[in-house]
Design a protein around this motif. Structure first.
Motif, PDB file in Angstrom:
ATOM      1  N   ALA A   1      17.966  60.170  35.552  1.00  0.00           N
ATOM      2  CA  ALA A   1      18.900  61.227  35.166  1.00  0.00           C
ATOM      3  C   ALA A   1      19.044  61.235  33.654  1.00  0.00           C
ATOM      4  O   ALA A   1      19.104  60.182  33.022  1.00  0.00           O
ATOM      5  CB  ALA A   1      20.264  60.987  35.815  1.00  0.00           C
ATOM      6  N   LEU A   2      19.105  62.425  33.067  1.00  0.00           N
ATOM      7  CA  LEU A   2      19.437  62.585  31.651  1.00  0.00           C
ATOM      8  C   LEU A   2      20.943  62.783  31.557  1.00  0.00           C
ATOM      9  O   LEU A   2      21.515  63.553  32.337  1.00  0.00           O
ATOM     10  CB  LEU A   2      18.720  63.787  31.053  1.00  0.00           C
ATOM     11  CG  LEU A   2      17.295  63.575  30.515  1.00  0.00           C
ATOM     12  CD1 LEU A   2      16.371  63.013  31.576  1.00  0.00           C
ATOM     13  CD2 LEU A   2      16.754  64.880  29.949  1.00  0.00           C
ATOM     14  N   ALA A   3      21.570  62.083  30.613  1.00  0.00           N
ATOM     15  CA  ALA A   3      23.027  62.103  30.554  1.00  0.00           C
ATOM     16  C   ALA A   3      23.542  62.110  29.124  1.00  0.00           C
ATOM     17  O   ALA A   3      22.946  61.498  28.228  1.00  0.00           O
ATOM     18  CB  ALA A   3      23.593  60.893  31.302  1.00  0.00           C
TER      19      ALA A   3
ATOM     20  N   CYS B   1      20.489  66.904  33.610  1.00  0.00           N
ATOM     21  CA  CYS B   1      19.105  67.210  33.985  1.00  0.00           C
ATOM     22  C   CYS B   1      18.491  65.989  34.630  1.00  0.00           C
ATOM     23  O   CYS B   1      19.056  64.886  34.596  1.00  0.00           O
ATOM     24  CB  CYS B   1      18.276  67.613  32.754  1.00  0.00           C
ATOM     25  SG  CYS B   1      18.281  69.386  32.371  1.00  0.00           S
ATOM     26  N   GLY B   2      17.316  66.181  35.206  1.00  0.00           N
ATOM     27  CA  GLY B   2      16.552  65.077  35.748  1.00  0.00           C
ATOM     28  C   GLY B   2      15.373  64.750  34.853  1.00  0.00           C
ATOM     29  O   GLY B   2      15.106  65.422  33.852  1.00  0.00           O
ATOM     30  N   GLY B   3      14.673  63.702  35.227  1.00  0.00           N
ATOM     31  CA  GLY B   3      13.473  63.299  34.509  1.00  0.00           C
ATOM     32  C   GLY B   3      12.651  62.378  35.386  1.00  0.00           C
ATOM     33  O   GLY B   3      13.069  62.024  36.497  1.00  0.00           O
TER      34      GLY B   3
ATOM     35  N   ILE C   1      19.431  57.453  32.660  1.00  0.00           N
ATOM     36  CA  ILE C   1      19.990  56.560  33.683  1.00  0.00           C
ATOM     37  C   ILE C   1      18.894  56.248  34.685  1.00  0.00           C
ATOM     38  O   ILE C   1      18.320  57.156  35.295  1.00  0.00           O
ATOM     39  CB  ILE C   1      21.190  57.212  34.396  1.00  0.00           C
ATOM     40  CG1 ILE C   1      22.280  57.566  33.382  1.00  0.00           C
ATOM     41  CG2 ILE C   1      21.736  56.275  35.474  1.00  0.00           C
ATOM     42  CD1 ILE C   1      23.464  58.307  33.996  1.00  0.00           C
ATOM     43  N   THR C   2      18.606  54.981  34.856  1.00  0.00           N
ATOM     44  CA  THR C   2      17.524  54.565  35.740  1.00  0.00           C
ATOM     45  C   THR C   2      18.040  53.564  36.769  1.00  0.00           C
ATOM     46  O   THR C   2      18.994  52.826  36.506  1.00  0.00           O
ATOM     47  CB  THR C   2      16.371  53.939  34.926  1.00  0.00           C
ATOM     48  OG1 THR C   2      15.331  53.508  35.818  1.00  0.00           O
ATOM     49  CG2 THR C   2      16.843  52.746  34.104  1.00  0.00           C
ATOM     50  N   GLY C   3      17.421  53.557  37.946  1.00  0.00           N
ATOM     51  CA  GLY C   3      17.796  52.602  38.976  1.00  0.00           C
ATOM     52  C   GLY C   3      19.157  52.841  39.577  1.00  0.00           C
ATOM     53  O   GLY C   3      19.769  51.920  40.118  1.00  0.00           O
ATOM     54  N   ARG C   4      19.654  54.071  39.545  1.00  0.00           N
ATOM     55  CA  ARG C   4      21.003  54.381  40.040  1.00  0.00           C
ATOM     56  C   ARG C   4      20.940  55.495  41.073  1.00  0.00           C
ATOM     57  O   ARG C   4      20.540  56.610  40.762  1.00  0.00           O
ATOM     58  CB  ARG C   4      21.914  54.773  38.883  1.00  0.00           C
ATOM     59  CG  ARG C   4      23.368  55.038  39.296  1.00  0.00           C
ATOM     60  CD  ARG C   4      24.253  55.293  38.095  1.00  0.00           C
ATOM     61  NE  ARG C   4      24.285  54.139  37.202  1.00  0.00           N
ATOM     62  CZ  ARG C   4      24.916  54.126  36.030  1.00  0.00           C
ATOM     63  NH1 ARG C   4      25.548  55.221  35.604  1.00  0.00           N
ATOM     64  NH2 ARG C   4      24.903  53.040  35.287  1.00  0.00           N
ATOM     65  N   THR C   5      21.360  55.194  42.296  1.00  0.00           N
ATOM     66  CA  THR C   5      21.418  56.203  43.346  1.00  0.00           C
ATOM     67  C   THR C   5      22.646  57.087  43.175  1.00  0.00           C
ATOM     68  O   THR C   5      22.551  58.317  43.152  1.00  0.00           O
ATOM     69  CB  THR C   5      21.451  55.534  44.734  1.00  0.00           C
ATOM     70  OG1 THR C   5      20.275  54.724  44.894  1.00  0.00           O
ATOM     71  CG2 THR C   5      21.503  56.573  45.843  1.00  0.00           C
ATOM     72  N   ASP C   6      23.809  56.444  43.052  1.00  0.00           N
ATOM     73  CA  ASP C   6      25.088  57.143  42.901  1.00  0.00           C
ATOM     74  C   ASP C   6      25.467  57.132  41.427  1.00  0.00           C
ATOM     75  O   ASP C   6      25.659  56.056  40.835  1.00  0.00           O
ATOM     76  CB  ASP C   6      26.159  56.442  43.732  1.00  0.00           C
ATOM     77  CG  ASP C   6      27.472  57.201  43.774  1.00  0.00           C
ATOM     78  OD1 ASP C   6      27.764  57.948  42.821  1.00  0.00           O
ATOM     79  OD2 ASP C   6      28.219  57.036  44.759  1.00  0.00           O
TER      80      ASP C   6
END
Length: 286
Positions: A52-54, A68-70, A101-106
């Motif tokens: 996720a881009l944050a 956004c996503g990535g 943000i990496t490795g995060r489901t929620d």
């Protein structure tokens, strides 16, 4: 609402500028379990390359600042949509608190990591009026594990064959009406013939489909699709990245398939561009 709509979020409390996505109206209804319209829950361990881009400064902390996503394609390189990094979205230069943000489901959990972005390379061939060449490379300040990257499908890869099953991932709108997810979802779609998208988007207000740089995916009857907030996220088929969420007319409409940046064109462009250095292990991203 009709017309070509990109799939990034507009900043809260700021009127959306031309070319910045706003929540859609009159989208096809989604199922009760849908996120990424018509989707299903996904644990990030099943798609560790989905990020996720944050920016909390620009988008607040409600969803950890996600807009956004990535997708990670090298230990320090993330692909996303060029329109996600436009002046209207993240400012110019991009906001200094831009993170991946990496490795995060929620998004509301403390799972995984938030990694600073060291540099941004936007495809100089990106055309904001048509969304052609809609991709960018983010270079991370620290590397991801090697198992958290996905290979890119080059030209001629069978994963691009019409009818191939693919999955799109993201934290975006669940129904086209601004119901944004905080947990990762996926939606199963099929690669569609270019002729299908050329008929759906022949030009004018609904957009123009260009097969050399774009990929068409969805379902004949609609109902499963990417939506707002999913821009830049991955479309994966046969274990390889084939598309980046880019634009469409509404979400999940039977006559308006999702349009993705064609990753074979990304591979071709990066092979002869400055952005390629971000994909080399150990490359200096500054």
């Amino acid at each position: 609402m009709r017309g070509r709509i990109v799939r990034a979020l507009a900043r809260p409390l700021v009127m959306a500028a031309v070319g910045v996505a706003i929540p859609l109206l009159n989208a096809a209804p989604a199922t009760a379990d849908s996120v990424v319209v018509g989707g299903f829950p996904v644990d990030v361990s099943q798609s560790p390359w989905t990020v996720a881009l944050a920016s909390r400064d620009l988008f607040g902390g409600t969803r950890a600042g996600q807009f956004c996503g990535g997708v990670a394609v090298a230990p320090t390189a993330v692909l996303t949509a060029a329109h996600c990094l436009g002046r209207d979205v993240v400012g110019a230069p991009p906001t200094p608190d831009l993170k991946v943000i990496t490795g995060r489901t929620d998004l509301l959990s403390d799972q995984g990591k938030e990694i600073a972005v060291r540099s941004v390379w936007v495809n100089p061939g990106y055309d904001s009026s048509t969304n052609g060449g809609d991709f960018a490379v983010l270079t991370l300040a620290e590397p991801l594990p090697s198992g958290a990257v996905v290979p890119m499908a080059g030209a001629g890869d069978p994963a691009y064959t019409p009818g191939t099953s693919a999955t799109v991932y993201g934290w975006g709108d669940t129904d086209g009406n601004g119901a944004y997810a905080h947990s990762l979802r996926g939606a199963r779609v099929h690669v569609l013939p270019d002729a299908r998208c050329e008929r759906a988007y022949p030009g004018g207000g609904d957009g123009t489909y260009a097969a050399e740089t774009m990929l068409c995916a969805g379902e004949t009857t609609g109902g499963r699709d990417a939506c707002q907030g999913d821009s830049g996220g991955p479309l994966v088929a046969q274990g390889r990245l084939i598309g980046l969420v880019s634009w469409g007319n509404g979400c999940g409409r039977a006559d308006s398939p999702g349009v993705y940046t064609r990753v074979s064109e990304v591979v071709r462009t990066l092979s002869r561009a400055d952005g390629a250095k971000a994909l080399r292990p150990g490359a200096d991203a500054t």
